[in-house]
Write a protein that holds these residues in place. Structure first.
Motif, mmCIF file in Angstrom:
data_model
loop_
_atom_site.group_PDB
_atom_site.id
_atom_site.type_symbol
_atom_site.label_atom_id
_atom_site.label_comp_id
_atom_site.label_asym_id
_atom_site.label_seq_id
_atom_site.Cartn_x
_atom_site.Cartn_y
_atom_site.Cartn_z
ATOM 1 N N MET A 1 38.345 -7.593 -33.689
ATOM 2 C CA MET A 1 37.233 -8.321 -33.160
ATOM 3 C C MET A 1 36.214 -7.312 -32.628
ATOM 4 S SD MET A 1 38.545 -10.958 -34.038
ATOM 5 C CE MET A 1 40.197 -11.031 -34.661
ATOM 6 N N VAL A 2 34.959 -7.543 -32.939
ATOM 7 C CA VAL A 2 33.916 -6.579 -32.576
ATOM 8 C C VAL A 2 32.713 -7.293 -31.964
ATOM 9 C CG1 VAL A 2 34.587 -4.934 -34.369
ATOM 10 C CG2 VAL A 2 32.888 -6.669 -34.892
ATOM 11 N N SER A 3 31.931 -6.531 -31.241
ATOM 12 C CA SER A 3 30.675 -7.057 -30.704
ATOM 13 C C SER A 3 29.484 -6.524 -31.489
ATOM 14 C CB SER A 3 30.532 -6.690 -29.225
ATOM 15 O OG SER A 3 30.498 -5.283 -29.096
ATOM 16 N N THR A 4 29.751 -5.612 -32.438
ATOM 17 C CA THR A 4 28.668 -5.001 -33.194
ATOM 18 C C THR A 4 28.025 -5.992 -34.154
ATOM 19 O OG1 THR A 4 30.232 -4.194 -34.842
ATOM 20 C CG2 THR A 4 29.651 -2.690 -33.053
ATOM 21 N N SER A 24 33.000 -9.626 -27.705
ATOM 22 C CA SER A 24 33.610 -9.285 -28.992
ATOM 23 C C SER A 24 34.174 -10.552 -29.597
ATOM 24 C CB SER A 24 34.735 -8.265 -28.790
ATOM 25 O OG SER A 24 34.213 -7.050 -28.324
ATOM 26 N N ARG A 25 33.985 -10.723 -30.895
ATOM 27 C CA ARG A 25 34.518 -11.899 -31.576
ATOM 28 C C ARG A 25 34.620 -11.610 -33.061
ATOM 29 N NH1 ARG A 25 31.234 -16.711 -30.077
ATOM 30 N NH2 ARG A 25 30.651 -15.659 -28.187
ATOM 31 N N GLY A 26 35.456 -12.363 -33.710
ATOM 32 C CA GLY A 26 35.603 -12.300 -35.156
ATOM 33 C C GLY A 26 35.777 -13.704 -35.686
ATOM 34 N N TYR A 27 35.581 -13.871 -36.985
ATOM 35 C CA TYR A 27 35.766 -15.172 -37.652
ATOM 36 C C TYR A 27 34.888 -16.261 -37.055
ATOM 37 C CZ TYR A 27 39.798 -12.478 -39.095
ATOM 38 O OH TYR A 27 40.611 -11.475 -39.559
ATOM 39 N N SER A 28 33.714 -15.872 -36.581
ATOM 40 C CA SER A 28 32.772 -16.830 -36.008
ATOM 41 C C SER A 28 31.783 -17.265 -37.091
ATOM 42 C CB SER A 28 32.025 -16.180 -34.842
ATOM 43 O OG SER A 28 31.385 -14.996 -35.281
ATOM 44 N N ALA A 29 30.895 -18.166 -36.743
ATOM 45 C CA ALA A 29 29.833 -18.598 -37.647
ATOM 46 C C ALA A 29 28.499 -18.217 -37.024
ATOM 47 C CB ALA A 29 29.906 -20.104 -37.866
ATOM 48 N N LEU A 43 37.236 -15.828 -32.764
ATOM 49 C CA LEU A 43 38.398 -15.374 -31.998
ATOM 50 C C LEU A 43 37.981 -14.195 -31.138
ATOM 51 C CD1 LEU A 43 41.207 -15.227 -34.738
ATOM 52 C CD2 LEU A 43 40.892 -16.983 -33.006
ATOM 53 N N ASN A 44 38.516 -14.123 -29.911
ATOM 54 C CA ASN A 44 38.238 -12.957 -29.076
ATOM 55 C C ASN A 44 39.315 -11.892 -29.300
ATOM 56 O OD1 ASN A 44 40.446 -13.691 -27.509
ATOM 57 N ND2 ASN A 44 39.249 -14.260 -25.715
ATOM 58 N N GLU A 45 39.244 -10.802 -28.539
ATOM 59 C CA GLU A 45 40.175 -9.684 -28.697
ATOM 60 C C GLU A 45 41.630 -10.070 -28.460
ATOM 61 O OE1 GLU A 45 38.145 -7.480 -25.735
ATOM 62 O OE2 GLU A 45 37.174 -6.180 -27.199
ATOM 63 N N ASP A 46 41.863 -11.112 -27.659
ATOM 64 C CA ASP A 46 43.223 -11.564 -27.354
ATOM 65 C C ASP A 46 43.723 -12.612 -28.347
ATOM 66 O OD1 ASP A 46 43.227 -9.937 -25.056
ATOM 67 O OD2 ASP A 46 42.272 -11.516 -23.877
ATOM 68 N N VAL A 70 31.545 -27.824 -30.823
ATOM 69 C CA VAL A 70 32.258 -29.103 -30.780
ATOM 70 C C VAL A 70 33.737 -28.758 -30.938
ATOM 71 C CG1 VAL A 70 32.553 -31.359 -31.837
ATOM 72 C CG2 VAL A 70 30.297 -30.281 -31.795
ATOM 73 N N GLY A 71 34.371 -28.421 -29.839
ATOM 74 C CA GLY A 71 35.750 -27.940 -29.869
ATOM 75 C C GLY A 71 35.787 -26.458 -30.186
ATOM 76 N N LYS A 72 36.955 -25.892 -30.087
ATOM 77 C CA LYS A 72 37.138 -24.471 -30.371
ATOM 78 C C LYS A 72 37.233 -24.295 -31.880
ATOM 79 C CE LYS A 72 39.210 -23.592 -25.947
ATOM 80 N NZ LYS A 72 40.300 -23.001 -25.198
ATOM 81 N N ARG A 73 36.526 -23.286 -32.411
ATOM 82 C CA ARG A 73 36.431 -23.110 -33.850
ATOM 83 C C ARG A 73 36.560 -21.647 -34.241
ATOM 84 N NH1 ARG A 73 36.729 -28.016 -34.067
ATOM 85 N NH2 ARG A 73 35.050 -29.472 -34.458
ATOM 86 N N CYS A 74 37.176 -21.416 -35.400
ATOM 87 C CA CYS A 74 37.169 -20.112 -36.046
ATOM 88 C C CYS A 74 37.391 -20.328 -37.543
ATOM 89 C CB CYS A 74 38.187 -19.159 -35.442
ATOM 90 S SG CYS A 74 39.895 -19.664 -35.647
ATOM 91 N N PHE A 75 37.136 -19.307 -38.337
ATOM 92 C CA PHE A 75 37.269 -19.389 -39.796
ATOM 93 C C PHE A 75 36.434 -20.531 -40.368
ATOM 94 C CE2 PHE A 75 41.301 -17.506 -38.363
ATOM 95 C CZ PHE A 75 41.293 -16.332 -39.093
ATOM 96 N N PHE A 76 35.147 -20.591 -40.032
ATOM 97 C CA PHE A 76 34.280 -21.649 -40.526
ATOM 98 C C PHE A 76 32.880 -21.105 -40.786
ATOM 99 C CE2 PHE A 76 33.296 -21.449 -36.124
ATOM 100 C CZ PHE A 76 32.048 -22.023 -35.925
ATOM 101 N N SER A 77 32.021 -21.914 -41.343
ATOM 102 C CA SER A 77 30.637 -21.523 -41.634
ATOM 103 C C SER A 77 29.682 -22.488 -40.964
ATOM 104 C CB SER A 77 30.387 -21.571 -43.144
ATOM 105 O OG SER A 77 31.227 -20.677 -43.805
ATOM 106 N N ALA A 78 28.460 -22.045 -40.772
ATOM 107 C CA ALA A 78 27.416 -22.907 -40.227
ATOM 108 C C ALA A 78 26.198 -22.781 -41.123
ATOM 109 C CB ALA A 78 27.060 -22.499 -38.809
ATOM 110 N N ILE A 79 25.610 -23.911 -41.490
ATOM 111 C CA ILE A 79 24.428 -23.933 -42.343
ATOM 112 C C ILE A 79 23.422 -24.887 -41.729
ATOM 113 C CG2 ILE A 79 23.529 -24.502 -44.622
ATOM 114 C CD1 ILE A 79 26.346 -23.926 -45.705
#
Length: 81
Positions: A1-4, A24-29, A43-46, A70-79
């Motif tokens: 997970m990165v903040s870059t 830091s986060r990963g798998y965000s939209a 997802l955060n570093e933990d 709208v709820g906790k989300r990861c591994f998704f896209s936003a358009i």
């Protein structure tokens, strides 16, 4: 997970380093609305799934928002249409 952040500049046709996000986060939209970039969830570093939203505005930088996904989300896209 990165903040870059990496930004593509179509005027010169290349990627460059942008201002790092606050968290830091990963798998965000991410989605662009107007002149702002919103990064949602991930997802955060933990390994915790996030419902937080960060917003980038040129000249201001990254700011945490009071908005929540709208709820906790990861591994998704936003358009935006």
């Amino acid at each position: 997970m990165v903040s870059t952040v990496e930004v593509f500049d179509p005027r010169v046709g290349c990627w460059m380093a942008g201002e790092s996000m606050n968290d830091s986060r990963g798998y965000s939209a991410a989605v662009v609305i107007g002149n702002s970039i919103f990064v949602i969830g991930g997802l955060n570093e933990d390994g915790k799934v996030l419902d937080t939203v960060e917003c980038y505005k040129e000249g201001i930088g990254w700011q945490s928002t009071t908005s929540r996904a709208v709820g906790k989300r990861c591994f998704f896209s936003a358009i935006l249409l």
